[in-house]
Design an enzyme around this catalytic site. Structure first.
Site, short mmCIF file in Angstrom:
data_model
loop_
_atom_site.label_atom_id
_atom_site.label_comp_id
_atom_site.label_asym_id
_atom_site.label_seq_id
_atom_site.Cartn_x
_atom_site.Cartn_y
_atom_site.Cartn_z
N SER A 1 -53.04 17.05 -67.76
CA SER A 1 -53.40 18.35 -68.33
C SER A 1 -54.91 18.57 -68.41
CB SER A 1 -52.72 18.54 -69.68
OG SER A 1 -51.34 18.71 -69.50
N LYS B 1 -49.82 17.41 -63.75
CA LYS B 1 -49.36 18.46 -64.67
C LYS B 1 -50.22 19.70 -64.45
CE LYS B 1 -47.58 20.48 -68.28
NZ LYS B 1 -48.43 21.65 -68.17
N GLN C 1 -48.57 26.10 -70.78
CA GLN C 1 -47.61 26.60 -71.76
C GLN C 1 -48.31 27.47 -72.81
OE1 GLN C 1 -47.37 23.28 -70.62
NE2 GLN C 1 -45.85 24.23 -69.29
#
Length: 530
Positions: free
Chosen positions: A288, A313, A317
């Protein structure tokens, strides 16, 4: 906290966070959605904000949990208020507990480390202790999440632990407190390399990074190592801010929304960038925000990457606050490197692959060396890896902690791109050196004898060309017994058996079948070693 262009996309107030393995935007619900129930609210957000169109099977599910399950998305979740708070606290390295890092073992959970000044330390708990039970609940057979749930708890409460230490059991009562661990730490390695470890991109991580960077710069390091291993993320704004130290005010991330539109966002302008060689350490749990930073740095070729391919990743979100105090976390966007390279399910590959986390830092330390002499390169080797030259200090490579890392480099770099340093510059490494790596480390190979396939109680008999005086036998530092595989020095005693012979007697059993080296220093000249 406003987040670049993202704030323009919503009429809600929000904080932007990047959780472990997750890029997240938290949105506070402000009655913008007219809904008869919390389930209707969740349905609205899923239908209108999920990164891809969703089927009727998802939208017609009877519960929020079932809707999330139908999405078949590992990054979308439904949080209670407490779960959401725990989620945010984890980013800032905050917890309420006793202050230990644990690992599941057969007997319970092993205390790997005790946080300084924590309740656990004050109570007398030590690294190596095994926690058998907490408040009467056996921890045997539980996973780490379950086990930690019994150890953690509300601030001010206590937990009764049964701990095994050296086959004895002890009872401890430890009061739980809120513990905050810095997300950035730093130090100077080997006298010349600045090492900065970032464990999470929390709220104050950028400030801590700046402070650590300033402190290390005052020590005038030759190079930097930035450690992102096992860093699952943090605030995206923090990642973009820290990226400015490496790439300046340039695009650092490309974001694609559900309509396919792409926007590039800039790293912060720090006024200057790090102008010394930089190595980034990554592994399969680098994810991330760590991948946002890594991708930007790699796209602009501002660092050399050592370790393994990152998690992969590349979707973001958004967390929506629902009217009952719960939260919905949904995948709403994709993100890419500033040059548009895919991160999702691909990750960021290293320039030099080292899958072993115990080895990768030591490899990076060796690659951070530099010969300061212009022509005399003796005491160094040069290795060209993926187009970059590295000068490795052999004195560092010889010590126990770097020996295995040095062997790994020699065995995994193209032989034609390794050079030996001499007082007149670099020469190609002889082919025979690659058969016995320790020849790289010792120019006095003729007085170094390798003994192969030893028995565990091996005694080394050294015969010299002349008789020895008693002073030659008083100082063990004139001799070394070295494990050729690990570089570990073996403790031994010296026993004279004749005028020109001695026995080197290891104090502990050797590893059967292992190769050991016997080295003699100074003016002593052996005739043979058996």
């Amino acid at each position: 906290m406003k987040e670049g262009g993202y704030v323009k996309k919503f009429r809600f107030g929000f904080r932007c966070i990047l959780a472990i393995f997750v890029v997240v935007f938290i949105v506070t619900f402000q009655n913008s959605v007219q809904a008869d129930s919390v389930i209707d609210e969740a349905r609205y957000y899923i239908e209108n904000y999920y990164v891809e169109p969703v089927s009727d099977n998802v939208l017609n599910a009877a519960t929020i949990q079932e809707m999330i399950k139908q999405l078949n998305d590992p990054y979308s979740e439904y949080f209670s208020k407490q779960e959401q708070q725990d989620f945010v606290d984890s980013i800032d390295n905050k917890m309420c507990g006793i202050g230990v890092y644990i690992q599941v073992v057969k007997d319970g959970v092993l205390v790997n480390n005790v946080i300084s000044l924590s309740p656990a330390e004050k109570a007398g708990i030590k690294s190596g202790d095994i926690i058998l039970s907490a408040d009467g609940k056996s921890l045997v057979g539980l996973d780490s999440t379950e086990a930690s749930s019994y150890i953690k708890g509300s601030e001010g409460t206590s937990v009764k632990l049964v701990i095994k230490r050296n086959d004895k059991e002890f009872d401890f009562t430890v009061e739980r407190k809120e513990i905050s661990v810095p997300t950035v730490t730093g130090k100077v390695l080997n006298g010349h390399t600045a090492y900065i470890d970032i464990t999470s991109f929390g709220e104050d991580t950028s400030k801590l990074f700046t402070e650590e960077l300033q402190n290390l710069r005052m020590q005038n390091p030759d190079s930097y190592i930035i450690d992102l291993r096992n860093n699952g993320g943090g605030y995206m704004s923090t990642a973009l801010d820290i990226a400015g130290n490496f790439v300046g005010k340039q695009p650092a991330i490309t974001v694609e929304d559900r309509s396919g539109s792409r926007v590039r966002y800039l790293a912060s302008d720090k006024g200057s960038i790090i102008d010394k060689p930089v190595i980034f350490l990554t592994n399969k749990n680098t994810a991330s925000a760590s991948e946002i930073l890594s991708a930007a740095v790699k796209d602009y070729k501002k660092a050399f990457f050592v370790g393994s391919t990152t998690y992969g990743k590349g979707v973001a979100q958004q967390i929506f606050g629902l009217t009952d105090g719960s939260y919905l976390k949904l995948t709403v966007e994709k993100f890419f490197s500033p040059m548009g390279n895919t991160i999702q399910k691909v990750g960021i590959s290293p320039d030099f692959k080292v899958d072993d986390d115990n080895l990768s830092l030591k490899v990076a330390e060796l690659l951070s060396g530099k010969c300061v002499k212009t022509y005399d390169k003796s005491g160094y080797i040069k290795a060209n890896i993926n187009g970059t030259d590295f000068e490795i200090n052999l004195n560092t490579a010889k010590d126990d902690s770097h020996w295995t890392a040095f062997k790994y480099i020699i065995e995994n770099v193209d032989k034609s791109k390794i050079y030996i340093g001499t007082d007149k510059g670099w020469i190609k490494a002889p082919e025979e050196y690659f058969n016995n790596v320790y020849q790289f480390l010792y120019s006095d190979y003729k007085i170094l004898t390798a003994s192969n396939n030893n028995e565990k109680n091996k005694v080394f008999t050294v015969t010299f060309n002349k008789n020895l005086d008693s002073d030659s036998l008083k100082d063990n530092s004139k001799f070394e017994i070295i494990d050729a595989n690990t570089g570990e020095r073996v403790a031994f005693d010296i026993k004279k058996i004749a005028g020109n012979k001695i026995n080197l007697v290891p104090k502990n059993n050797l590893q059967s079948g292992e190769t050991y080296l016997v080295r003699i220093f100074g003016t002593l000249r052996p005739f043979s070693v058996k």
